[in-house]
Design an enzyme around this catalytic site. Structure first.
Site, PDB file in Angstrom:
ATOM      1  N   TYR A  78       7.026  -9.126  14.928  1.00  0.00           N
ATOM      2  CA  TYR A  78       7.134  -8.092  13.883  1.00  0.00           C
ATOM      3  C   TYR A  78       7.802  -6.824  14.434  1.00  0.00           C
ATOM      4  CZ  TYR A  78       5.411  -4.230  10.978  1.00  0.00           C
ATOM      5  OH  TYR A  78       5.308  -3.085  10.233  1.00  0.00           O
ATOM      6  N   GLY A 115      10.277  -3.181   2.049  1.00  0.00           N
ATOM      7  CA  GLY A 115      10.080  -4.611   1.812  1.00  0.00           C
ATOM      8  C   GLY A 115      10.028  -5.416   3.096  1.00  0.00           C
ATOM      9  N   GLY A 116       9.443  -6.605   3.002  1.00  0.00           N
ATOM     10  CA  GLY A 116       9.332  -7.489   4.164  1.00  0.00           C
ATOM     11  C   GLY A 116       7.881  -7.690   4.537  1.00  0.00           C
ATOM     12  N   SER A 120       8.418   0.867  12.520  1.00  0.00           N
ATOM     13  CA  SER A 120       6.988   0.853  12.845  1.00  0.00           C
ATOM     14  C   SER A 120       6.732   1.277  14.278  1.00  0.00           C
ATOM     15  CB  SER A 120       6.470  -0.575  12.638  1.00  0.00           C
ATOM     16  OG  SER A 120       5.193  -0.733  13.211  1.00  0.00           O
ATOM     17  N   ASN A 121       5.521   1.762  14.508  1.00  0.00           N
ATOM     18  CA  ASN A 121       5.067   2.041  15.883  1.00  0.00           C
ATOM     19  C   ASN A 121       5.153   0.775  16.739  1.00  0.00           C
ATOM     20  OD1 ASN A 121       2.018   0.932  16.333  1.00  0.00           O
ATOM     21  ND2 ASN A 121       2.308   1.457  14.183  1.00  0.00           N
ATOM     22  N   HIS A 122       5.171  -0.403  16.101  1.00  0.00           N
ATOM     23  CA  HIS A 122       5.209  -1.644  16.875  1.00  0.00           C
ATOM     24  C   HIS A 122       6.597  -1.959  17.441  1.00  0.00           C
ATOM     25  CE1 HIS A 122       1.051  -2.346  16.090  1.00  0.00           C
ATOM     26  NE2 HIS A 122       1.267  -2.081  14.816  1.00  0.00           N
ATOM     27  N   LYS A 175      11.490  -4.855  13.641  1.00  0.00           N
ATOM     28  CA  LYS A 175      11.662  -3.428  13.329  1.00  0.00           C
ATOM     29  C   LYS A 175      12.692  -2.796  14.259  1.00  0.00           C
ATOM     30  CE  LYS A 175       8.991  -3.230   9.818  1.00  0.00           C
ATOM     31  NZ  LYS A 175       9.590  -2.962   8.497  1.00  0.00           N
ATOM     32  N   GLY A 228       0.815  -1.222   0.000  1.00  0.00           N
ATOM     33  CA  GLY A 228       0.000   0.000   0.000  1.00  0.00           C
ATOM     34  C   GLY A 228       0.843   1.264   0.000  1.00  0.00           C
TER      35      GLY A 228
HETATM   36  C1  15L Z   1       2.205  -1.512  11.075  1.00  0.00           C
HETATM   37  O1  15L Z   1       3.392  -1.439  11.317  1.00  0.00           O
HETATM   38  C2  15L Z   1       1.696  -2.406   9.996  1.00  0.00           C
HETATM   39  O2  15L Z   1       2.600  -2.544   8.936  1.00  0.00           O
HETATM   40  C3  15L Z   1       0.341  -1.988   9.493  1.00  0.00           C
HETATM   41  O3  15L Z   1      -0.185  -3.040   8.739  1.00  0.00           O
HETATM   42  C4  15L Z   1      -0.604  -1.610  10.642  1.00  0.00           C
HETATM   43  O4  15L Z   1      -0.841  -2.747  11.440  1.00  0.00           O
HETATM   44  C5  15L Z   1       0.037  -0.527  11.476  1.00  0.00           C
HETATM   45  O5  15L Z   1       1.313  -0.915  11.908  1.00  0.00           O
HETATM   46  C6  15L Z   1      -0.810  -0.133  12.692  1.00  0.00           C
HETATM   47  O6  15L Z   1      -0.335  -0.203  13.815  1.00  0.00           O
HETATM   48  O7  15L Z   1      -1.936   0.291  12.472  1.00  0.00           O
END
Ligand code: 15L
Length: 268
Positions: free
Chosen positions: A134, A70-71, A109-111, A138, A12
């Site tokens: 995941y 990527g990934g 990512s926020n994660h 990151k 996306g």
């Molecule tokens: C992410 O890092 C993911 O790639 C995305 O698919 C969503 O899950 C996003 O975080 C999120 O926290 O909304």
């Protein structure tokens, strides 16, 4: 920047950047593990599995900057995360070093910090608190970027992306949403700012409900144009009355920290 490579160009964010960066750099090389729409003027299309080092070396040949998307983009089994997000990011950074690439924008990512409670505002200096395998991958990619910056002088902008889309889709996303034009602006800062050596920023719009102190992005010139607030009423109304998981509600990462959660007590 003459030739800029986007990995994960079929996802996306990749599909959106393909449009918003069209014509910004003379050549966009678009790569994914799946086949992409054919190249247009100023584009090159490539198909590479990033866990395959020889293929990654071919993918980065002749590139000046990389946007690494990527990934795997969500929680998955350890084997999938290991190959696509850990081996994959290592291959991309190492091949970039061998090819003399000077600048990489890394989609983290926020994660990577999803186990911070929503009640806390966090900045770019907090220690990682990954909320999933995941998120851990990151945090690994941020640490790998730090190594390649210190040891090899590659400039990295690590963008802890919140949730990308044309509009925020739920209450949690009101705090972490980023619009396509704001992400494009951040990516361009990452590729073009003369002084980026190793920076972590939050990939979020100017959301009134943000959980982040994004002063590091502002210091680099980021001026987000969008705010999730105009969508808040509709988003909250759509969610009203739905059952909420207390773990997911407590932590910034939402359902990611709640998944497989077995701790009896909370650390914060
Ligand atoms: C992410 O890092 C993911 O790639 C995305 O698919 C969503 O899950 C996003 O975080 C999120 O926290 O909304």
């Amino acid at each position: 920047m003459h030739r800029v490579l986007i990995t994960g160009a079929g996802g996306g964010i990749g599909r959106s950047l393909r449009e918003t960066l069209r014509g910004v750099y003379p050549v966009l090389r678009l790569s994914d593990r799946v086949a992409l729409a054919p190249a247009r003027d100023g584009e090159e299309v490539d198909q590479t599995e990033i866990s395959d080092m020889a293929a990654v070396e071919r993918m980065v040949e002749g590139v000046d900057g990389i946007i690494h998307l990527g990934g795997n983009s969500g929680e998955n089994t350890w084997d999938v995360i290991l190959q696509s997000n850990i081996v994959g990011v290592y291959n991309v950074f190492e091949a970039a070093r061998r090819a003399g690439v000077q600048r990489i924008v890394m989609a983290t990512s926020n994660h990577a910090v999803g186990f911070y409670p929503r009640a806390q505002t966090i900045d770019h200096q907090v220690v990682p608190r990954p909320d999933s395998r995941y998120g851990l991958s990151k945090a690994f990619s941020e640490a790998l970027a730090s190594l390649y910056s210190d040891k090899h002088g590659i400039g990295f902008l690590c963008v802890r992306i919140g949730n990308f889309g044309t509009r925020p889709i739920d209450k949690r996303r009101l705090s972490i949403w980023i619009s396509p034009r704001d992400l494009t602006q951040l990516v361009r800062i990452g590729l073009e700012h003369p002084e980026v050596r190793y920076e972590i920023v939050y990939g979020v719009s100017n959301n009134r409900r943000s959980w982040y102190d994004n002063s590091n992005a502002y210091r680099l010139g980021y001026q987000p144009q969008d705010d999730s607030e105009p969508y808040a009423e509709a988003v909250l109304a759509a969610e009203a009355g739905q059952p909420a998981d207390p773990i997911a509600e407590h932590y910034q990462g939402g359902t990611f920290p709640a998944l497989e959660h077995t701790a009896k007590t909370r650390r914060d």
